[in-house]
Motif scaffolding. Structure first.
Motif, PDB file in Angstrom:
ATOM      1  N   ARG A   3       0.811  -1.223   0.000  1.00  0.00           N
ATOM      2  CA  ARG A   3       0.000   0.000   0.000  1.00  0.00           C
ATOM      3  C   ARG A   3       0.840   1.267   0.000  1.00  0.00           C
ATOM      4  O   ARG A   3       0.495   2.251  -0.647  1.00  0.00           O
ATOM      5  N   GLY A   4       1.941   1.274   0.758  1.00  0.00           N
ATOM      6  CA  GLY A   4       2.803   2.451   0.797  1.00  0.00           C
ATOM      7  C   GLY A   4       3.337   2.798  -0.578  1.00  0.00           C
ATOM      8  O   GLY A   4       3.360   3.965  -0.974  1.00  0.00           O
ATOM      9  N   GLN A   6       1.971   2.009  -3.448  1.00  0.00           N
ATOM     10  CA  GLN A   6       0.870   2.464  -4.285  1.00  0.00           C
ATOM     11  C   GLN A   6       0.545   3.927  -4.009  1.00  0.00           C
ATOM     12  O   GLN A   6       0.312   4.705  -4.931  1.00  0.00           O
ATOM     13  N   LEU A   7       0.533   4.310  -2.746  1.00  0.00           N
ATOM     14  CA  LEU A   7       0.276   5.710  -2.392  1.00  0.00           C
ATOM     15  C   LEU A   7       1.400   6.613  -2.893  1.00  0.00           C
ATOM     16  O   LEU A   7       1.157   7.699  -3.416  1.00  0.00           O
ATOM     17  N   TRP A  93      -3.457  17.772  -4.597  1.00  0.00           N
ATOM     18  CA  TRP A  93      -3.229  16.803  -3.525  1.00  0.00           C
ATOM     19  C   TRP A  93      -4.016  17.208  -2.282  1.00  0.00           C
ATOM     20  O   TRP A  93      -4.658  16.368  -1.645  1.00  0.00           O
ATOM     21  N   ALA A  97      -6.701  14.935  -0.547  1.00  0.00           N
ATOM     22  CA  ALA A  97      -6.499  14.470   0.822  1.00  0.00           C
ATOM     23  C   ALA A  97      -7.644  14.914   1.739  1.00  0.00           C
ATOM     24  O   ALA A  97      -8.083  14.146   2.613  1.00  0.00           O
TER      25      ALA A  97
END
Length: 108
Positions: A3-4, A6-7, A93, A97
């Motif tokens: 996941r890290g 991918q982010l 972003w 977010a």
């Protein structure tokens, strides 16, 4: 891919351009600075294609400088066009977010 990673894939350009906006820097130094700020999964193999992309789009200018402890280094400096681009990325972003935060805030 975890996941890290991918982010990070979606934010890497913004992070690299933001580092360059702080001060002219070279590739390995960017990796070190990212690691210091908690992004430890970035490799040279992932940043150099991005840096070449930035240069091709005119977002960075480059210069070579002799290093006191190694080979000549290629430094990257943000151009006016690059500054406008990264400001747009940061704005996008922050909007993204904020929207995600509204969705996930109850999960914590």
């Amino acid at each position: 891919m975890d996941r890290g990673n991918q982010l990070l894939k979606g934010a890497l350009d913004m992070c690299l351009l933001s580092l360059i906006a702080e001060s002219p820097t070279y590739g390995y130094e960017m990796i070190r600075r990212l690691e210091e700020r908690g992004l430890r999964m970035v490799s040279e193999g992932s940043i150099y294609p991005r840096l070449a992309h930035f240069e091709a789009h005119g977002w960075v200018a480059t210069s070579k400088k002799v290093s006191s402890d190694g080979p000549v280094r290629k430094y990257y400096q943000l151009t006016a066009s690059g500054r406008r681009h990264v400001v747009g990325l940061v704005s996008d972003w922050q909007e993204f977010a904020n929207a995600v935060e509204l969705i996930v805030k109850e999960v914590r």
